[in-house]
Every structure is written in structure tokens, then in C-alpha cells.
Design a protein around this motif. Structure first.
Motif, PDB file in Angstrom:
ATOM      1  N   ARG A  75       0.827  -1.209   0.000  1.00 19.72           N
ATOM      2  CA  ARG A  75       0.000   0.000   0.000  1.00 19.72           C
ATOM      3  C   ARG A  75       0.859   1.255   0.000  1.00 19.72           C
ATOM      4  O   ARG A  75       0.523   2.255  -0.656  1.00 19.72           O
ATOM      5  N   ILE A  76       1.982   1.220   0.728  1.00 24.52           N
ATOM      6  CA  ILE A  76       2.861   2.396   0.775  1.00 24.52           C
ATOM      7  C   ILE A  76       3.629   2.533  -0.534  1.00 24.52           C
ATOM      8  O   ILE A  76       3.792   3.633  -1.059  1.00 24.52           O
ATOM      9  N   VAL A  77       4.110   1.414  -1.052  1.00 24.90           N
ATOM     10  CA  VAL A  77       4.845   1.446  -2.320  1.00 24.90           C
ATOM     11  C   VAL A  77       3.969   2.023  -3.427  1.00 24.90           C
ATOM     12  O   VAL A  77       4.391   2.893  -4.201  1.00 24.90           O
ATOM     13  N   GLU A  78       2.719   1.537  -3.507  1.00 20.15           N
ATOM     14  CA  GLU A  78       1.805   2.010  -4.552  1.00 20.15           C
ATOM     15  C   GLU A  78       1.481   3.494  -4.393  1.00 20.15           C
ATOM     16  O   GLU A  78       1.382   4.239  -5.377  1.00 20.15           O
ATOM     17  N   LYS A  79       1.349   3.935  -3.147  1.00 23.50           N
ATOM     18  CA  LYS A  79       1.055   5.344  -2.892  1.00 23.50           C
ATOM     19  C   LYS A  79       2.228   6.227  -3.324  1.00 23.50           C
ATOM     20  O   LYS A  79       2.043   7.260  -3.985  1.00 23.50           O
ATOM     21  N   LEU A  80       3.450   5.834  -2.954  1.00 23.98           N
ATOM     22  CA  LEU A  80       4.629   6.607  -3.328  1.00 23.98           C
ATOM     23  C   LEU A  80       4.819   6.626  -4.835  1.00 23.98           C
ATOM     24  O   LEU A  80       5.229   7.639  -5.417  1.00 23.98           O
ATOM     25  N   LEU A  81       4.514   5.497  -5.476  1.00 24.74           N
ATOM     26  CA  LEU A  81       4.625   5.406  -6.933  1.00 24.74           C
ATOM     27  C   LEU A  81       3.617   6.345  -7.603  1.00 24.74           C
ATOM     28  O   LEU A  81       3.942   7.056  -8.568  1.00 24.74           O
ATOM     29  N   ALA A  82       2.408   6.346  -7.079  1.00 23.40           N
ATOM     30  CA  ALA A  82       1.360   7.207  -7.640  1.00 23.40           C
ATOM     31  C   ALA A  82       1.696   8.690  -7.483  1.00 23.40           C
ATOM     32  O   ALA A  82       1.330   9.516  -8.321  1.00 23.40           O
ATOM     33  N   LEU A  83       2.418   9.027  -6.415  1.00 25.16           N
ATOM     34  CA  LEU A  83       2.805  10.414  -6.157  1.00 25.16           C
ATOM     35  C   LEU A  83       4.133  10.780  -6.819  1.00 25.16           C
ATOM     36  O   LEU A  83       4.639  11.894  -6.617  1.00 25.16           O
ATOM     37  N   ASN A  84       4.685   9.829  -7.593  1.00 23.53           N
ATOM     38  CA  ASN A  84       5.968  10.037  -8.290  1.00 23.53           C
ATOM     39  C   ASN A  84       7.122  10.305  -7.333  1.00 23.53           C
ATOM     40  O   ASN A  84       8.101  10.979  -7.695  1.00 23.53           O
ATOM     41  N   LYS A  85       7.024   9.765  -6.118  1.00 26.59           N
ATOM     42  CA  LYS A  85       8.113   9.913  -5.153  1.00 26.59           C
ATOM     43  C   LYS A  85       9.134   8.792  -5.275  1.00 26.59           C
ATOM     44  O   LYS A  85      10.247   8.897  -4.743  1.00 26.59           O
ATOM     45  N   ILE A  86       8.757   7.708  -5.935  1.00 26.40           N
ATOM     46  CA  ILE A  86       9.696   6.652  -6.284  1.00 26.40           C
ATOM     47  C   ILE A  86       9.426   6.250  -7.728  1.00 26.40           C
ATOM     48  O   ILE A  86       8.349   6.525  -8.267  1.00 26.40           O
ATOM     49  N   THR A  87      10.403   5.583  -8.340  1.00 25.63           N
ATOM     50  CA  THR A  87      10.236   5.155  -9.720  1.00 25.63           C
ATOM     51  C   THR A  87       9.677   3.735  -9.776  1.00 25.63           C
ATOM     52  O   THR A  87       9.652   3.017  -8.763  1.00 25.63           O
ATOM     53  N   LYS A  88       9.281   3.327 -10.954  1.00 21.82           N
ATOM     54  CA  LYS A  88       8.768   1.970 -11.148  1.00 21.82           C
ATOM     55  C   LYS A  88       9.846   0.941 -10.849  1.00 21.82           C
ATOM     56  O   LYS A  88       9.575  -0.092 -10.224  1.00 21.82           O
ATOM     57  N   ASP A  89      11.079   1.202 -11.290  1.00 21.43           N
ATOM     58  CA  ASP A  89      12.190   0.282 -11.013  1.00 21.43           C
ATOM     59  C   ASP A  89      12.427   0.158  -9.511  1.00 21.43           C
ATOM     60  O   ASP A  89      12.664  -0.946  -8.993  1.00 21.43           O
ATOM     61  N   GLU A  90      12.362   1.275  -8.818  1.00 15.46           N
ATOM     62  CA  GLU A  90      12.555   1.251  -7.366  1.00 15.46           C
ATOM     63  C   GLU A  90      11.441   0.457  -6.696  1.00 15.46           C
ATOM     64  O   GLU A  90      11.688  -0.314  -5.749  1.00 15.46           O
ATOM     65  N   ALA A  91      10.225   0.618  -7.162  1.00 18.02           N
ATOM     66  CA  ALA A  91       9.094  -0.121  -6.597  1.00 18.02           C
ATOM     67  C   ALA A  91       9.284  -1.624  -6.779  1.00 18.02           C
ATOM     68  O   ALA A  91       8.989  -2.418  -5.872  1.00 18.02           O
ATOM     69  N   GLU A  92       9.780  -2.024  -7.956  1.00 11.68           N
ATOM     70  CA  GLU A  92       9.992  -3.446  -8.217  1.00 11.68           C
ATOM     71  C   GLU A  92      11.110  -4.007  -7.341  1.00 11.68           C
ATOM     72  O   GLU A  92      11.030  -5.150  -6.873  1.00 11.68           O
ATOM     73  N   MET A  93      12.148  -3.222  -7.109  1.00  7.97           N
ATOM     74  CA  MET A  93      13.260  -3.693  -6.273  1.00  7.97           C
ATOM     75  C   MET A  93      12.875  -3.770  -4.800  1.00  7.97           C
ATOM     76  O   MET A  93      13.390  -4.612  -4.056  1.00  7.97           O
ATOM     77  N   LEU A  94      11.967  -2.890  -4.371  1.00  9.82           N
ATOM     78  CA  LEU A  94      11.572  -2.870  -2.953  1.00  9.82           C
ATOM     79  C   LEU A  94      10.997  -4.201  -2.480  1.00  9.82           C
ATOM     80  O   LEU A  94      11.127  -4.556  -1.303  1.00  9.82           O
TER      81      LEU A  94
END
Length: 779
Positions: free
Chosen positions: A490-509
Motif C-alpha cells: 500500500r505504501i509502495v503504490e502510494k509513493l509510486l502514484a505520487l511520483n516519489k519513487i520510480t517503477k524500477d525502485e518499486a519493483e526492487m523494494l
């Protein structure tokens, strides 16, 4: 069998190597180019009287030793079965074993000599006639805590090291003992092979890391362990040799136990020949359990639990009698053995020892810098600090430490202000902060995930690497579990939606845990759940193992220990329980570098283990969270607990009776509730003030919480007239520390420095464990 032994510093004399320099002209020329002077002239003429200066002595002896060995090899055509060297001589032994070429060894020895030459103010003395145990007893009974055993030259020739004043004071004590045949102060510039060489050791470790060593072709007996070197720990062992005792007696006893051994001294003089004769006459051979050996090599044991010991008992055979069979011994533990070597490597540390981030900058910039320069790691205490103050501290720390010196920043949970958490993390990312100590979290927040994401990358093999490291302090398994899991979706998706992390970063998390390491915090100063280490550590280690198996992490998550650590015995308990590192807190608050007032330090210096108590935590007042604070000489814990009880029972200030209101305003706050609220409005955001005006319970909380900030500031400023209201976070570890150093120089806080304390705890923890193990072996 044959062993070549190489002498060290003290064997030099004018004229040494006279027949060697012309025979090995090319090597001598190379030596002159490296050293910048003529080694032949130094050894044969010494016109400038430099041969007895450490920086010249060491390369000169190394050169003569090596040339003597090469000449012996040419004459006999036979390599020895073993080699050993006394202190500096060990570098010649490593050359003979093929660890490096002549030039590499000389460069290393040159640096070593220069670093040791700079160690001023120390002294050494030889004590002849007493055993190590007898010397230890005299030092302990006379409170010579600042003196170390430097050399164990023979069973009854012990060299001690310390500052000159202590050595001179010890002279009369030792000479009064009728068994002492001689107490001789040595003509040296420093306290070699003692804790006082730690600065030199730190610099030497950086220097030696640039060289590549080859596998040993001949077993080399280490001065540190009195056992053969391990190829994978060559550099590590050489570095630790600077501060460790030269265990020459047991080195020779080990070689005696390998069979019918002939010893040949290679180099100037015959000092070692004489010492070996004494050892053979006065001591028994060490017979080592063969299952621990592999072609003359023995792995150093990692102290994770009390090891099992093997004892050879029963009647001796004639062969055993010839070899003086004795109880099998294990390698001596040294400070760098304690905890996880991988942890030390990851954070570039000398010891697996950290100092925690005490709030309001009590863990000050000076404290963090001091720790970093000593090869340990401290965390700056950001709790209660503004962003501007934190930024200023970061700049000062980064400007004071080199890239190789470790430091970290504390990151405390702000449950009612997650935006502030993110602003702090943005600051850390801006300045490239690579290590944070996470404290007081009960759940994972977006700021943590963002910090984690921004440090992730993939290596050449596609493995995810975390450059931003998180050490999470936890005291409950359910909290630890959150840090041992990947980031919540839920946090990863929220940060991704707000452009605070990248898609690559989300996948690595999703492939890595939130924390690189967890630190299990038992009963401690400041925020605490009052846990017991003996129950927490096993449960947390089991949880770590289960979570690693569940998620298939490739890199191990280390488990450290904090809380209640203030003496060598408590540190030893932590390591035996399985700690990969230890973190101290309260004991560092009573040091020169601590960012609190002298008045507080004077109070803390006097406390014992029973002088602390639990009180509400000001930053988590409404949640009922607890901190441990000083109770001796102050009213704060009683008053803080009363405030929380009043808050719990009432919904507004209007519900308080007149007597209670008067007591709070006159004795606690020393001003009216209205004046307190005016001050609160100066630092709280307008939105929160508006909510408080509409919610009497919240307004009461803000006014009561003001008292916690007020009492903290009184303590930091050291206002003597308000001493009874000082809020001082502290655990019982400091009381134990005070008792441990009582009667020594460290009894006075003005002599306490965080690096000195860290070194002392790690050194004496190793000694304590060695003592306990020896007692177990004796049955």
C-alpha cells in the motif's frame, strides 16, 4: 621439524647485516628507493643516530631479516616447516611464507614504523620473575586499569604498557614484590601492543587494505592467537597485532606441541634463542586437537556461544610425556572477533560497536566525529531538533570525517507528523546520508520506504543492492517483523502514484527487507518497553531466521543488542546471546563529547543501578509510551507520571480541582496555563492550535507536553536553580558503568571520551571472555 624465528624491534645494533648488503645489491637498491635513505649506511654506520628511532628501526630490521633468510635459503636449499616472528619479526616470517614480495613488505613495515613513531606519551616496562596471572593480579589490585599486558615473552618475562605516569607509579609496586627479579622501564617512544595504539591501528588498516596478499606456502604462527595465520584473515590479523599482546610464549608452546622441533633464529642477535630456551625449560607444550587443524591452519572461532572444549585426560604414553601433553586450548579472543565480521566490513568499522542517537543532540556532532575517527560509528541525535539544526550537524560531521570513516543519523518516529518525517528523509537524501538509526517506530511509514527505495540498485548479476542502510531499533517481535518484511504494498503504490519513487525502485523494494539490520533494545534509557535481553535476543534471532527463510533473502540481516550495556560482562553476555554488534547509549551521555550540561554530567557520574525510573514520553504522551529517566535528586519522574494520570482521568483543564491546578502552575510549570499555551503557540503549526482550541482534551495534552520540552531544556542548559525538574533520559547501564570505573581515571566524567569507552569495553570484553573460557576449561 624446523622452525625459523625472526626477531623484532630491540634486536638492532650498529653493524648488523654487514655481510649481506653487497650480496643482495639489487634488493638493497630497491629498499633505498622505497625508504629514501641508505639502509646499508643506517645499519653499518648510523652517523645520524637514527637506528633506535622506530620509524628507521623497523624497516632496517625487516631488511636484515629478509636478507638473512635468503642467504640461509641459498646455503641450505631447505625451507622451514614453520615460521614465526616476534612482533615486527612477523612481517619477515610472512615474507618467508610467500605472503608478499620484499618490496611490498618493506612498504608496509615503513608505514607501520612511522605510525608507531607518532604514538607519543606511552611507556613500557619488562617485569621478570612473575607469571602473567601474577602481573594481572597486581594491576587489578592496585587499580592500574590503564596498563595493558603487551608482551608475553616467556612464562616469567612479561612486558606491560601504558602511559608514562602509570608505568612509573607501577614500578615501586612491582619492585616491592619479593618475587620480582627485575622491573625495567624500556627505552621506547610509545605504549606498543596496547589499547594506546588504536589510532595507529585505524590508519594502518586503511593503508594495508591497498595491498593484495598471496596464500601462505608455510604456516606462520600469529603473535595475536599463537596459532597459524588463516589466509582469509591475513590483513585483519596484522592490523589487530598493533593493539594485541605479543603471545610469544604460547606461540613457541604451540610449535613445541607439533613434534620434535628445532628452532633457528634468522636475523640480528640471539634474543629469541634465549627466550625459547626459557620457554622450553619453564612451560609445557600445547597439544592442539587435530580436528581443529587443516594443514597447519586453524580458523579463528567466532564467539557466538560458549564453545565446547576438548581435554586430553588419562595416563600419558611415553611419546606424550616427551611432548609434555596438556589441556587443549582455543585461540585467544581479541576485540575484532566480537560480533559479525561482515557487519564491520559493511559499515567500515574496526569493532562491531555503535553509539546510539540520544535526542536533542546529546549524541552531538563532536560525539559522532570522535567515534568515526576511532573506527566505530555513532549516530547524531536528531529527536527534538529542527531541520535547520539537523542540516547544520550533517555539514559539520561530513566536513570532519573522511569517506572511510563511519557515521549515521538518528531517525525517530513522529506519529502525529508524518510530513515532518518525509522532510527529514529528503534532507538525508540531499546530503547522501547512507546510514540511519531508526527508533521508536511501531509501524512502517512512507518516509522509511522512500529512503529505502532511493538507495536501491542492481549489480552486474542482477542482485539488488541497498546503498541506504537502515538499522532499526526494536523491542517487540511484532515491530521487528515489520522491518524484516519487504515494504508494504500500500505504501509502495502510494509513493509510486505520487511520483516519489520510480517503477524500477518499486519493483526492487519487494525483494529486500526494510532494514539491513535490527538492534534489539532491552531495558534502556529513553524510549523503552523494559524488555529483558535474555528473552528478547533468542526470540528475535529466531524471528530473523524465519523471516529470511520465508522471503528468501540472500544477504543476512544482522541482529544487534542495546540496552543495559555498560560493562565488559554485559557486553560479553550480549555477544554470547548471539549479538552481531552492540550499541551503547546511557554511558555516552556522561562523556566530554555529550551535548548536555556539565550539571547533568555531574549528577549522572554519581548514580548507581537503582537510580532510574520510568516516566511518560513527551513526544508520545497521549499513547502512554514510556521513557526511562534519572530519578536520583530530581522530581521529574513523579511529576511527569502525575501529569499523565491527570490527562488519563480528565477531559479538560477545567475538570482539575483548584488545589491541583495551583500545584501544577506554581511548582511544575512556574507559570499559568495561559502563559504555557502562549509559548506552545510559538512553535506549533496553526492547524494544530486551531484543533486544540476546539478540543479541550488536546489542549490539555499540548500544555502538559510543554512540561516535557521545558524540563529537557532545563537539563540541557544546566540551570542549577531548577535541578529538581531536570528530565534526563538514562538507563541503569550507566550506574553499572560508574561502579566498574570507580577508583580509576574514568570515575571523573571529564576524563570520559566516547572512543576511549568504546575501546575499553571491547578490549576488556575480549579479556573477560578469555578468562571465563579458561575457567571453564579448568573445570
Amino acid at each position: 621439524m624446523l622452525t625459523y624465528v625472526f626477531p623484532g624491534q630491540g634486536s638492532q645494533h650498529v653493524g648488523m647485516g654487514i655481510s649481506l648488503f653487497d650480496e643482495f645489491k639489487e634488493l638493497v637498491k630497491n629498499a633505498d628507493d622505497i625508504l629514501g635513505f641508505s639502509v646499508k649506511e643506517l645499519c653499518l654506520e648510523d652517523s645520524s643516530a637514527r637506528l633506535n628511532q622506530t620509524q628507521f628501526t623497523q624497516p632496517a630490521i625487516y631488511t636484515v631479516n629478509v636478507l638473512s633468510y635468503l642467504k640461509k635459503l641459498n646455503e641450505t636449499g631447505r625451507k622451514p616447516d614453520y615460521v614465526a616472528g616476534h612482533s615486527l619479526g612477523e612481517y619477515s616470517a610472512l615474507f618467508a611464507a610467500g605472503a608478499y614480495d620484499f618490496e611490498t613488505g618493506l612498504k608496509i613495515v615503513k608505514n607501520r614504523g612511522e605510525l608507531m613513531q607518532r604514538a607519543k606519551g606511552g611507556s613500557m616496562a619488562a617485569v621478570i620473575g612473575l607469571t602473567k596471572e601474577q602481573v594481572d593480579n597486581i594491576l587489578r589490585e592496585n587499580h592500574f586499569d590503564g596498563i595493558d599486558i603487551a608482551n608475553l615473552n616467556s612464562p616469567k618475562q612479561i612486558v606491560i604498557a601504558g602511559n608514562k605516569e602509570l608505568i612509573n607509579r607501577a614500578k615501586s609496586i612491582f619492585e616491592a614484590n619479593e618475587q620480582v627479579q627485575l622491573f625495567s622501564v624500556l627505552n621506547v617512544s610509545g605504549a606498543f601492543h596496547s589499547r594506546y595504539m588504536s589510532d595507529a591501528m585505524s590508519e594502518f588498516e586503511i593503508f594495508i587494505d591497498r595491498f593484495a596478499f598471496s596464500p601462505l606456502q608455510i604456516p606462520v604462527i600469529s603473535n595475536v592467537f599463537a596459532r597459524p595465520y588463516v589466509d582469509s584473515k591475513l590483513k585483519e590479523t596484522l592490523v589487530s597485532q598493533l593493539t594485541s599482546s605479543v603471545n610469544w610464549t604460547d606461540s613457541i608452546r604451540y610449535l613445541m606441541g607439533r613434534g620434535n622441533m628445532e628452532f633457528v633464529e634468522i636475523g640480528p642477535g640471539n634474543v629469541l634463542k634465549s627466550l625459547i630456551r626459557r620457554i622450553q625449560a619453564e612451560a609445557e607444550a600445547l597439544i592442539i586437537n587435530e580436528e581443529n587443524l587443516d594443514d597447519g591452519k586453524i580458523e579463528r572461532r567466532k564467539m557466538k556461544s560458549v564453545p565446547s572444549f576438548h581435554v586430553n585426560k588419562g595416563s600419558q604414553t611415553s611419546n606424550e610425556a616427551d611432548h609434555h601433553m596438556k589441556i587443549v586450548e582455543t585461540p585467544k579472543i581479541v576485540p575484532i572477533d566480537l560480533g559479525s565480521s561482515e557487519f564491520r566490513k559493511d559499515y567500515n568499522l574496526k569493532y562491531a560497536y555503535l553509539s546510539g542517537g540520544m535526542y536533542r543532540g546529546i549524541s552531538s556532532e563532536e560525539l559522532v566525529i570522535k567515534m568515526g575517527k576511532a573506527g566505530m560509528m555513532g549516530f547524531y541525535g536528531t529527536g527534538g531538533k529542527t531541520l535547520r539544526e539537523i542540516e547544520k550537524a550533517i555539514i559539520q560531521i561530513q566536513n570532519s570525517l573522511t569517506q572511510n570513516q563511519a557515521y549515521g543519523m538518528n531517525f525517530i518516529h513522529h506519529p502525529y507528523n508524518l510530513d515532518h518525517e518525509e522532510k527529514i528523509i529528503e534532507l538525508y537524501l540531499k546530503y547522501g546520508i547512507k546510514v540511519i538509526e531508526v527508533a521508536a517506530f511501531v509501524t512502517i511509514t512512507p518516509a522509511l520506504v522512500m529512503y529505502r527505495a532511493k538507495g536501491l540498485k542492481k549489480d552486474a548479476f542482477g542482485n539488488v543492492i541497498a546503498n541506504n542502510k537502515i538499522i532499526a531499533k526494536v523491542s517487540r517481535p511484532e515491530v521487528a517483523e515489520g522491518f524484516l518484511m519487504p515494504s508494504p504494498n500500500r505504501i509502495v503504490e502510494k509513493l509510486l502514484a505520487l511520483n516519489k519513487i520510480t517503477k524500477d525502485e518499486a519493483e526492487m523494494l519487494v525483494t529486500v527487507p526494510i532494514a539491513d539490520d535490527i538492534c534489539v533494545e532491552s531495558d534502556s534509557g529513553g524510549h523503552t518497553d523494559g524488555g529483558i535481553a535474555y528473552t528478547l535476543m533468542p526470540a528475535m534471532i529466531r524471528l530473523r531466521d524465519d523471516m529470511m527463510a520465508k522471503y528468501g533473502y540472500k544477504k543476512i540481516i544482522r541482529v544487534g543488542a542495546a540496552g543495559g550495556i555498560g560493562t565488559p560482562s554485559s557486553a560479553a553476555a550480549a555477544f554470547i546471546l548471539g549479538a552481531d554488534f552492540i550499541l551503547t547509549g546511557s554511558i555516552n551521555q556522561c562523556t566530554v563529547e555529550a551535548g548536555t550540561s556539565d550539571a547533568v554530567k555531574e549528577m549522572l557520574q554519581q548514580i548507581n543501578v537503582q537510580d532510574t525510573e520510568y516516566a511518560p514520553a513527551g513526544d508520545m504522551f497521549e499513547l502512554g509510551a514510556k521513557v526511562q529517566v534519572l530519578k536520583r535528586g530530581v522530581f521529574f519522574p513523579a511529576r511527569a507520571n502525575k501529569l499523565f494520570e491527570l490527562y488519563r482521568r480528565h477531559n479538560s483543564l477545567n475538570e482539575l480541582d483548584k488545589q491541583t491546578k495551583s500545584q501544577l502552575e506554581e511548582r511544575y510549570f512556574k507559570r499559568s496555563f495561559e502563559k504555557v499555551f502562549e509559548e506552545v503557540q510559538k512553535y506549533k503549526p496553526e492547524s494544530e492550535i486551531q484543533k486544540a482550541e476546539a478540543d479541550p482534551k488536546l489542549k490539555m495534552a499540548l500544555i502538559f507536553k510543554w512540561y516535557f520540552a521545558y524540563t529537557t531544556q532545563l537539563a540541557l542548559e544546566g540551570k542549577e536553580e531548577s535541578k529538581v525538574d531536570f528530565q534526563i533520559h538514562c538507563g541503569p547501564a550507566l550506574g553499572a558503568f560508574n561502579q566498574w570505573v570507580k577508583g580509576t581515571k574514568l570515575e571523573d566524567w571529564k576524563n570520559r571520551h566516547v572512543d576511549t569507552i568504546g575501546e575499553k569495553i571491547m578490549l576488556e570484553t575480549a579479556e573477560y571472555l578469555n578468562y571465563k573460557i579458561s575457567m571453564l576449561m579448568k573445570g
